[in-house]
Design a protein around this motif. Structure first.
Motif, mmCIF file in Angstrom:
data_model
loop_
_atom_site.group_PDB
_atom_site.id
_atom_site.type_symbol
_atom_site.label_atom_id
_atom_site.label_comp_id
_atom_site.label_asym_id
_atom_site.label_seq_id
_atom_site.Cartn_x
_atom_site.Cartn_y
_atom_site.Cartn_z
ATOM 1 N N MET A 28 0.893 -1.194 -0.003
ATOM 2 C CA MET A 28 -0.049 -0.141 -0.013
ATOM 3 C C MET A 28 0.973 1.115 -0.160
ATOM 4 N N GLN A 29 0.509 2.108 -0.986
ATOM 5 C CA GLN A 29 1.485 3.171 -1.012
ATOM 6 C C GLN A 29 1.341 4.312 0.188
ATOM 7 N N LYS A 30 2.303 4.560 0.727
ATOM 8 C CA LYS A 30 2.295 5.588 1.888
ATOM 9 C C LYS A 30 2.797 6.951 1.503
ATOM 10 N N LEU A 31 3.685 7.051 0.587
ATOM 11 C CA LEU A 31 4.012 8.330 0.094
ATOM 12 C C LEU A 31 2.817 9.132 -0.427
ATOM 13 N N GLN A 32 3.031 10.762 0.035
ATOM 14 C CA GLN A 32 1.681 11.392 -0.507
ATOM 15 C C GLN A 32 2.418 12.454 -1.427
ATOM 16 N N ALA A 33 3.607 12.829 -1.373
ATOM 17 C CA ALA A 33 3.912 14.229 -2.136
ATOM 18 C C ALA A 33 5.468 14.184 -2.544
ATOM 19 N N VAL A 34 6.068 14.526 -3.558
ATOM 20 C CA VAL A 34 7.478 14.889 -3.883
ATOM 21 C C VAL A 34 7.556 16.289 -4.146
ATOM 22 N N ILE A 35 8.472 16.809 -3.498
ATOM 23 C CA ILE A 35 8.824 18.345 -3.673
ATOM 24 C C ILE A 35 10.195 18.604 -4.209
ATOM 25 N N PHE A 36 10.304 19.269 -5.338
ATOM 26 C CA PHE A 36 11.298 19.444 -6.236
ATOM 27 C C PHE A 36 11.995 21.056 -5.958
ATOM 28 N N ASP A 37 13.347 20.920 -6.293
ATOM 29 C CA ASP A 37 13.867 22.419 -6.480
ATOM 30 C C ASP A 37 13.771 22.409 -8.056
ATOM 31 N N TRP A 38 14.223 23.526 -8.757
ATOM 32 C CA TRP A 38 14.017 23.842 -10.142
ATOM 33 C C TRP A 38 15.596 23.542 -10.745
ATOM 34 N N ALA A 39 16.009 24.498 -10.754
ATOM 35 C CA ALA A 39 17.433 24.660 -11.499
ATOM 36 C C ALA A 39 18.358 23.590 -11.170
ATOM 37 N N GLY A 40 18.708 22.730 -12.065
ATOM 38 C CA GLY A 40 19.542 21.436 -11.563
ATOM 39 C C GLY A 40 19.233 20.377 -11.123
ATOM 40 N N THR A 41 17.535 20.312 -10.905
ATOM 41 C CA THR A 41 16.858 19.280 -10.595
ATOM 42 C C THR A 41 15.668 18.986 -11.422
ATOM 43 N N LEU A 42 14.974 19.869 -11.959
ATOM 44 C CA LEU A 42 13.870 19.680 -12.901
ATOM 45 C C LEU A 42 14.147 20.103 -14.358
ATOM 46 N N LEU B 175 7.257 23.291 3.452
ATOM 47 C CA LEU B 175 6.246 23.464 4.412
ATOM 48 C C LEU B 175 4.846 24.011 3.895
ATOM 49 N N LYS B 176 5.224 25.139 3.309
ATOM 50 C CA LYS B 176 3.945 25.998 2.467
ATOM 51 C C LYS B 176 3.678 24.864 1.356
ATOM 52 N N ASN B 177 4.382 24.203 0.645
ATOM 53 C CA ASN B 177 3.919 23.284 -0.225
ATOM 54 C C ASN B 177 3.059 22.123 0.343
ATOM 55 N N VAL B 178 3.368 21.757 1.797
ATOM 56 C CA VAL B 178 2.669 20.793 2.383
ATOM 57 C C VAL B 178 1.158 21.377 2.687
ATOM 58 N N ILE B 179 1.228 22.640 3.000
ATOM 59 C CA ILE B 179 -0.172 23.121 3.071
ATOM 60 C C ILE B 179 -0.986 23.528 1.763
ATOM 61 N N ASP B 180 -0.248 23.832 0.945
ATOM 62 C CA ASP B 180 -0.904 24.206 -0.231
ATOM 63 C C ASP B 180 -1.509 22.790 -0.926
ATOM 64 N N LEU B 181 -0.657 21.918 -0.937
ATOM 65 C CA LEU B 181 -0.902 20.520 -1.225
ATOM 66 C C LEU B 181 -1.858 19.566 -0.566
ATOM 67 N N ALA B 182 -2.374 20.218 0.794
ATOM 68 C CA ALA B 182 -3.135 19.311 1.464
ATOM 69 C C ALA B 182 -2.525 18.048 1.946
ATOM 70 N N VAL B 183 -1.242 18.039 2.137
ATOM 71 C CA VAL B 183 -0.500 16.682 2.534
ATOM 72 C C VAL B 183 -0.839 16.567 4.010
ATOM 73 N N THR B 184 -1.108 15.275 4.503
ATOM 74 C CA THR B 184 -1.236 15.233 6.038
ATOM 75 C C THR B 184 -0.153 14.796 6.799
ATOM 76 N N ASP B 185 1.047 14.456 6.203
ATOM 77 C CA ASP B 185 2.172 13.894 7.123
ATOM 78 C C ASP B 185 3.437 14.501 6.374
ATOM 79 N N VAL B 186 4.122 15.199 6.926
ATOM 80 C CA VAL B 186 5.624 15.566 6.375
ATOM 81 C C VAL B 186 6.477 14.566 6.210
ATOM 82 N N ASN B 187 6.045 13.264 7.013
ATOM 83 C CA ASN B 187 7.157 12.116 7.040
ATOM 84 C C ASN B 187 6.710 11.620 5.639
ATOM 85 N N ALA B 188 5.658 11.652 5.118
ATOM 86 C CA ALA B 188 5.243 11.093 3.697
ATOM 87 C C ALA B 188 5.545 11.871 2.452
ATOM 88 N N CYS B 189 6.438 12.911 2.720
ATOM 89 C CA CYS B 189 7.000 13.739 1.662
ATOM 90 C C CYS B 189 8.674 13.536 1.462
#
Length: 269
Positions: A1-15, A167-181
């Motif tokens: 069962m998938q536990k992860l909720q979100a992936v948060i990326f940097d931009w330059a050099g990452t995406l 953490l602003k991404n967590v709020i905006d994306l409605a993620v419920t657990d930072v450990n799942a990011c």
């Protein structure tokens, strides 16, 4: 069962922007135009990941740079000097950032895979809002369009290495657990940012700031050259606390599978 909720990326050099050349080359140009003062590309790379005003200040505090500045101007760099260089930097960055919107190889495909799995995709950047807004349309045309974007000046509390942008991404994306990011970044301040938010962190060795390779150099390199570049990047990241180190975003799916297994087993970052 998938536990992860979100992936948060940097931009330059990452995406986008293999080697993270958009900010670094313009820092060099801004110092030269603002004060007829030379910094090297390597020096401009040292504080990568910070907000751009803080980045200029940090370059000025590199001992060799500070010594040259003192010799040239007779006094240490001041906040007024930093403001002046920043005012030169910003229009140059706004004008040129969209020229560096080519995706890191594999990035569009990885983002599509994450969406197919139902994962939310966040992002944050050392760029201020006026710069990232210039980059977003060009990046979107190239298949790079996260669900959320936070710029370094969107929050009064400031940027990296503090955790506020992720953490602003967590709020905006409605993620419920930072450990799942998961935070994915090519700079040490970006890894620290993720750790400070209690997230899993993935350092990128070859596509970003620490290796400093162009995409053409990366694609033409033999294994010995790539090994040397990895070693150079690991020297920066080994003390960062990153949970994983991989070459580029193309290697991320296997890491996310492993993190999911660790979460399912009760592990936390």
């Amino acid at each position: 069962m998938q536990k992860l909720q979100a992936v948060i990326f940097d931009w330059a050099g990452t995406l986008v922007d293999f080697g993270s050349f958009a900010p670094t080359t313009i820092f060099v140009e801004a110092f030269r135009r603002g004060y007829d003062f030379d910094v090297s590309l390597a020096e401009a790379r040292v504080p990568m990941g910070l907000g751009k005003w803080d980045h200029i200040q940090a370059v000025g505090r590199i001992p060799e740079v500070a010594e040259r500045w003192l010799a040239q101007f007779g006094e240490p760099m001041t906040n007024k000097n930093i403001d002046d260089i920043y005012e030169v930097f910003m229009p140059l960055q706004i004008a040129k950032v969209a020229q560096h919107a080519d995706p890191i190889p594999g990035a569009p495909q990885v983002l599509n895979q994450l969406r197919d799995k139902g994962l939310k995709i966040g992002s944050c950047t050392g760029y201020p809002r006026c710069v990232i807004d210039e980059l977003l349309p060009a990046a979107k045309a190239n298949g790079i369009a996260p669900d959320n974007v936070v710029a370094t000046d969107d929050l009064a509390s400031g940027g990296r290495p503090a955790p506020y942008m992720v953490l602003k991404n967590v709020i905006d994306l409605a993620v419920t657990d930072v450990n799942a990011c998961v935070k994915v970044d090519d700079s040490v301040p970006g890894i620290t940012e993720g750790l400070n938010a209690s997230m899993w962190t993935v350092a990128l060795l070859l596509s970003g700031n620490e290796a400093g390779l162009t995409q053409a150099e990366y694609e033409a390199a033999d294994e010995e050259t790539l090994a040397q570049a990895r070693t150079k990047a690991r020297l920066a990241f080994d003390g960062s606390g990153a949970h994983y180190q991989i070459d580029t975003i193309a290697d991320l799916p296997a890491v996310l599978e492993d993190i999911d297994k660790r979460l399912a087993a009760g592990e936390k970052p």
